[in-house]
Design an enzyme around this catalytic site. Structure first.
Site, PDB file in Angstrom:
ATOM      1  N   ASP A   1      11.294  14.578  21.475  1.00 42.48           N
ATOM      2  CA  ASP A   1       9.935  15.120  21.688  1.00 42.48           C
ATOM      3  C   ASP A   1       9.134  14.231  22.639  1.00 42.48           C
ATOM      4  O   ASP A   1       7.982  13.868  22.366  1.00 42.48           O
ATOM      5  CB  ASP A   1       9.212  15.254  20.333  1.00 42.48           C
ATOM      6  CG  ASP A   1       9.918  16.219  19.388  1.00 42.48           C
ATOM      7  OD1 ASP A   1      10.550  17.169  19.871  1.00 42.48           O
ATOM      8  OD2 ASP A   1       9.854  16.010  18.164  1.00 42.48           O
TER       9      ASP A   1
ATOM     10  N   SER B   1      11.072  33.173  16.498  1.00 46.51           N
ATOM     11  CA  SER B   1       9.848  33.893  16.889  1.00 46.51           C
ATOM     12  C   SER B   1       9.389  33.495  18.293  1.00 46.51           C
ATOM     13  O   SER B   1       8.812  34.319  19.008  1.00 46.51           O
ATOM     14  CB  SER B   1       8.727  33.677  15.866  1.00 46.51           C
ATOM     15  OG  SER B   1       8.178  32.391  15.981  1.00 46.51           O
TER      16      SER B   1
ATOM     17  N   HIS C   1       7.058  22.036  20.787  1.00 44.29           N
ATOM     18  CA  HIS C   1       6.880  21.240  19.583  1.00 44.29           C
ATOM     19  C   HIS C   1       5.504  21.559  18.985  1.00 44.29           C
ATOM     20  O   HIS C   1       4.521  21.617  19.729  1.00 44.29           O
ATOM     21  CB  HIS C   1       6.997  19.750  19.916  1.00 44.29           C
ATOM     22  CG  HIS C   1       6.919  18.887  18.707  1.00 44.29           C
ATOM     23  ND1 HIS C   1       7.975  18.768  17.815  1.00 44.29           N
ATOM     24  CD2 HIS C   1       5.900  18.144  18.201  1.00 44.29           C
ATOM     25  CE1 HIS C   1       7.609  17.969  16.825  1.00 44.29           C
ATOM     26  NE2 HIS C   1       6.363  17.586  17.039  1.00 44.29           N
TER      27      HIS C   1
END
Ligand code: GAR
Length: 210
Positions: free
Chosen positions: A153, A22, A117
């Site tokens: 991350d 998405s 993230h």
């Protein structure tokens, strides 16, 4: 201080996905609508069953499946980097790409790999970030777009957006609202990086004012 190298005028994006896609679709829609001046030169999935592949095909994009299962990270990364280079990708966009990149991969695109993230880093890195934040009881969460470095991350932050945790939320409703913000934040960050209008000072990505 670290000034970015100029990006070529082609402004090519190489997008890596593993699943739903998405974020990739939101970027593609922003490009089609003229809100983001860029071109998607390749979409690579490491999973043949990723729903995002079909979305990329429907848009007539160059889509390649490079399965990662059963291969070493270095071996897989070499094939992915070679496909990205062949497609002349200027910026690599990890859009739900659930695989760590090797240090060698990262060195091929210095300050040219972005990840999104679903938490306000450095809180809640890793898997199920929205549930981690919800279970911890935070009142505010959000999303982070950052440069990729060799740690999970972790790289310098380009854009963050906050999302309040509402009294009747569960981790799914929170994740849905974070995702809406992701879909805007990613294009904003890509625009900043393609325009090259920033400096990296320590860990800080600072917009140039002139
Ligand atoms: C997004 O929420 C993204 O932030 C997250 O995976 C989802 C992918 O959705 N990524 C990570 O957790 C990376 N650590 P999408 O496939 O619909 O873009």
């Amino acid at each position: 201080m670290n000034a970015p190298q100029p990006i070529s005028s082609s402004r090519n994006l190489g997008i890596l996905i593993s699943g739903r896609g998405s974020n990739f679709v939101a970027i593609a829609d922003n490009i089609s609508a003229g809100r983001l001046h860029a071109r998607i030169s390749i979409v690579i999935s490491n999973r043949s069953d990723a729903p995002g592949i079909e979305a990329a095909r429907q848009r007539g994009l160059n889509v390649v499946v490079i399965p990662s299962k059963g291969r070493t990270r270095e071996d897989h990364d070499r094939e992915v980097v070679s496909a990205l280079k062949e497609a002349r990708a200027d910026v690599v966009v990890l859009a739900g790409y659930m695989r760590l990149l090797s240090p060698w991969f990262i060195q091929q695109f210095p300050h040219r790999i972005l990840n999104i993230h679903p938490s306000l880093l450095p809180s809640f890195p890793g898997l199920d970030a929205q549930k981690q934040a919800f279970d911890y009881g935070v009142k505010v969460s959000g999303c982070t777009v950052h440069f990729v470095d060799e740690h999970l991350d972790h790289g310098a932050i380009v854009v963050q957006r906050t999302v309040p945790v509402l009294p009747d939320d569960d981790d799914h409703s929170l994740a849905d609202r974070i995702l809406q913000q992701e879909h805007q934040a990613y294009s904003e960050a890509i625009r900043i990086v393609l325009d090259g209008n920033y400096e990296i000072i320590g860990r800080r990505v600072v917009a140039k004012t002139h």
